[in-house]
Motif scaffolding. Sequence first.
Motif, PDB file in Angstrom:
ATOM      1  N   VAL A  21      29.284   4.542  56.090  1.00  0.00           N
ATOM      2  CA  VAL A  21      29.537   4.715  57.520  1.00  0.00           C
ATOM      3  C   VAL A  21      28.193   4.624  58.235  1.00  0.00           C
ATOM      4  CG1 VAL A  21      30.404   6.248  59.320  1.00  0.00           C
ATOM      5  CG2 VAL A  21      31.551   6.179  57.085  1.00  0.00           C
ATOM      6  N   LYS A  22      28.141   3.761  59.252  1.00  0.00           N
ATOM      7  CA  LYS A  22      26.920   3.561  60.030  1.00  0.00           C
ATOM      8  C   LYS A  22      27.068   4.244  61.380  1.00  0.00           C
ATOM      9  CE  LYS A  22      24.279  -0.190  62.130  1.00  0.00           C
ATOM     10  NZ  LYS A  22      24.254  -1.637  62.384  1.00  0.00           N
ATOM     11  N   VAL A  23      26.092   5.054  61.725  1.00  0.00           N
ATOM     12  CA  VAL A  23      26.018   5.689  63.034  1.00  0.00           C
ATOM     13  C   VAL A  23      24.636   5.367  63.596  1.00  0.00           C
ATOM     14  CG1 VAL A  23      26.117   7.841  64.336  1.00  0.00           C
ATOM     15  CG2 VAL A  23      27.550   7.558  62.300  1.00  0.00           C
ATOM     16  N   ASN A  24      24.602   4.581  64.677  1.00  0.00           N
ATOM     17  CA  ASN A  24      23.343   4.068  65.219  1.00  0.00           C
ATOM     18  C   ASN A  24      22.619   3.311  64.117  1.00  0.00           C
ATOM     19  OD1 ASN A  24      23.897   5.193  67.810  1.00  0.00           O
ATOM     20  ND2 ASN A  24      23.182   7.177  67.065  1.00  0.00           N
ATOM     21  N   ASN A  25      21.381   3.693  63.771  1.00  0.00           N
ATOM     22  CA  ASN A  25      20.628   3.006  62.724  1.00  0.00           C
ATOM     23  C   ASN A  25      20.701   3.710  61.378  1.00  0.00           C
ATOM     24  OD1 ASN A  25      19.898   1.068  64.547  1.00  0.00           O
ATOM     25  ND2 ASN A  25      17.786   1.740  64.778  1.00  0.00           N
ATOM     26  N   THR A  26      21.511   4.748  61.267  1.00  0.00           N
ATOM     27  CA  THR A  26      21.621   5.507  60.026  1.00  0.00           C
ATOM     28  C   THR A  26      22.912   5.131  59.310  1.00  0.00           C
ATOM     29  OG1 THR A  26      20.390   7.331  61.032  1.00  0.00           O
ATOM     30  CG2 THR A  26      21.615   7.822  59.028  1.00  0.00           C
ATOM     31  N   VAL A  27      22.790   4.882  58.003  1.00  0.00           N
ATOM     32  CA  VAL A  27      23.943   4.523  57.191  1.00  0.00           C
ATOM     33  C   VAL A  27      24.094   5.570  56.094  1.00  0.00           C
ATOM     34  CG1 VAL A  27      25.005   2.764  55.724  1.00  0.00           C
ATOM     35  CG2 VAL A  27      23.539   2.077  57.647  1.00  0.00           C
ATOM     36  N   GLY A  66      23.398  -4.296  56.610  1.00  0.00           N
ATOM     37  CA  GLY A  66      22.281  -4.910  57.319  1.00  0.00           C
ATOM     38  C   GLY A  66      20.916  -4.485  56.830  1.00  0.00           C
ATOM     39  N   GLY A  67      20.850  -3.873  55.649  1.00  0.00           N
ATOM     40  CA  GLY A  67      19.568  -3.428  55.114  1.00  0.00           C
ATOM     41  C   GLY A  67      19.446  -3.760  53.643  1.00  0.00           C
ATOM     42  N   ASP A  68      18.582  -3.016  52.970  1.00  0.00           N
ATOM     43  CA  ASP A  68      18.457  -3.153  51.522  1.00  0.00           C
ATOM     44  C   ASP A  68      18.066  -1.802  50.935  1.00  0.00           C
ATOM     45  OD1 ASP A  68      15.536  -2.905  51.407  1.00  0.00           O
ATOM     46  OD2 ASP A  68      15.425  -4.988  52.049  1.00  0.00           O
ATOM     47  N   LEU A  69      17.996  -1.738  49.623  1.00  0.00           N
ATOM     48  CA  LEU A  69      17.715  -0.469  48.961  1.00  0.00           C
ATOM     49  C   LEU A  69      16.441   0.195  49.481  1.00  0.00           C
ATOM     50  CD1 LEU A  69      18.607  -1.185  45.221  1.00  0.00           C
ATOM     51  CD2 LEU A  69      19.839   0.291  46.824  1.00  0.00           C
ATOM     52  N   ASN A  70      15.444  -0.599  49.822  1.00  0.00           N
ATOM     53  CA  ASN A  70      14.179  -0.017  50.280  1.00  0.00           C
ATOM     54  C   ASN A  70      14.266   0.602  51.666  1.00  0.00           C
ATOM     55  OD1 ASN A  70      12.242  -0.308  48.065  1.00  0.00           O
ATOM     56  ND2 ASN A  70      12.780  -2.469  48.262  1.00  0.00           N
ATOM     57  N   ASP A  71      15.409   0.445  52.337  1.00  0.00           N
ATOM     58  CA  ASP A  71      15.636   1.138  53.608  1.00  0.00           C
ATOM     59  C   ASP A  71      16.238   2.526  53.383  1.00  0.00           C
ATOM     60  OD1 ASP A  71      14.709  -0.960  55.320  1.00  0.00           O
ATOM     61  OD2 ASP A  71      16.601  -2.020  54.969  1.00  0.00           O
ATOM     62  N   GLU A 124      18.180   4.276  56.515  1.00  0.00           N
ATOM     63  CA  GLU A 124      17.772   4.169  57.910  1.00  0.00           C
ATOM     64  C   GLU A 124      17.372   2.714  58.160  1.00  0.00           C
ATOM     65  OE1 GLU A 124      17.302   5.593  61.774  1.00  0.00           O
ATOM     66  OE2 GLU A 124      18.153   6.625  60.038  1.00  0.00           O
ATOM     67  N   LEU A 125      18.158   2.025  58.990  1.00  0.00           N
ATOM     68  CA  LEU A 125      17.880   0.619  59.282  1.00  0.00           C
ATOM     69  C   LEU A 125      16.716   0.500  60.259  1.00  0.00           C
ATOM     70  CD1 LEU A 125      21.552  -0.608  59.669  1.00  0.00           C
ATOM     71  CD2 LEU A 125      20.018  -1.004  57.734  1.00  0.00           C
ATOM     72  N   PRO A 126      15.907  -0.540  60.098  1.00  0.00           N
ATOM     73  CA  PRO A 126      14.820  -0.740  61.055  1.00  0.00           C
ATOM     74  C   PRO A 126      15.376  -0.909  62.463  1.00  0.00           C
ATOM     75  CG  PRO A 126      14.674  -2.300  59.218  1.00  0.00           C
ATOM     76  CD  PRO A 126      15.981  -1.583  59.084  1.00  0.00           C
ATOM     77  N   ASN A 127      14.678  -0.391  63.435  1.00  0.00           N
ATOM     78  CA  ASN A 127      15.070  -0.548  64.833  1.00  0.00           C
ATOM     79  C   ASN A 127      14.733  -1.963  65.257  1.00  0.00           C
ATOM     80  OD1 ASN A 127      15.730  -0.327  67.484  1.00  0.00           O
ATOM     81  ND2 ASN A 127      14.516   1.495  67.884  1.00  0.00           N
ATOM     82  N   LEU A 128      15.773  -2.753  65.487  1.00  0.00           N
ATOM     83  CA  LEU A 128      15.568  -4.174  65.804  1.00  0.00           C
ATOM     84  C   LEU A 128      15.589  -4.451  67.299  1.00  0.00           C
ATOM     85  CD1 LEU A 128      17.831  -5.627  62.969  1.00  0.00           C
ATOM     86  CD2 LEU A 128      15.371  -5.288  62.945  1.00  0.00           C
ATOM     87  N   ASN A 129      15.479  -3.433  68.111  1.00  0.00           N
ATOM     88  CA  ASN A 129      15.518  -3.626  69.561  1.00  0.00           C
ATOM     89  C   ASN A 129      14.226  -4.200  70.075  1.00  0.00           C
ATOM     90  OD1 ASN A 129      18.075  -2.621  69.633  1.00  0.00           O
ATOM     91  ND2 ASN A 129      17.433  -0.543  70.115  1.00  0.00           N
TER      92      ASN A 129
END
Length: 129
Positions: A21-27, A66-71, A124-129
Amino acid sequence: MKTIISTENAPSAIGTYSQAVKVNNTVYLSGQIPLEPQSMAVVDGGFEAQTHQVFKNLSAVCTAAGGDLNDMVKVNIFMTDLSNFATVNEIMSQYFAQPYPARAAIGVSQLPKGVDIEIDGVMELPNLN
């Protein structure tokens, strides 16, 4: 706003949960056990093979989000035998680059489908804004 993450490249849920479940940039990633995604069968080959499959399943869910293990920023590892701790460290180093995520390793009496390992975590996905 929450988004449900689902991929055919990881085992489908075997209960009342989502793969992530993704909420904002946190999965928030649900626990993955060593099931082969297409057959939904536990992989053969013992603890090492099970651990590799769990990391492959987690990686597939991370990619779908939208990320990878290193996120990943937090990993929880559940094992039925803590004597496998060194093996987990060695295998985990093959999938993660430094700096490593925060982590807990917990001994449990049993896991779904009689497997030896389950891993969940937070990405935590990188902030792509």
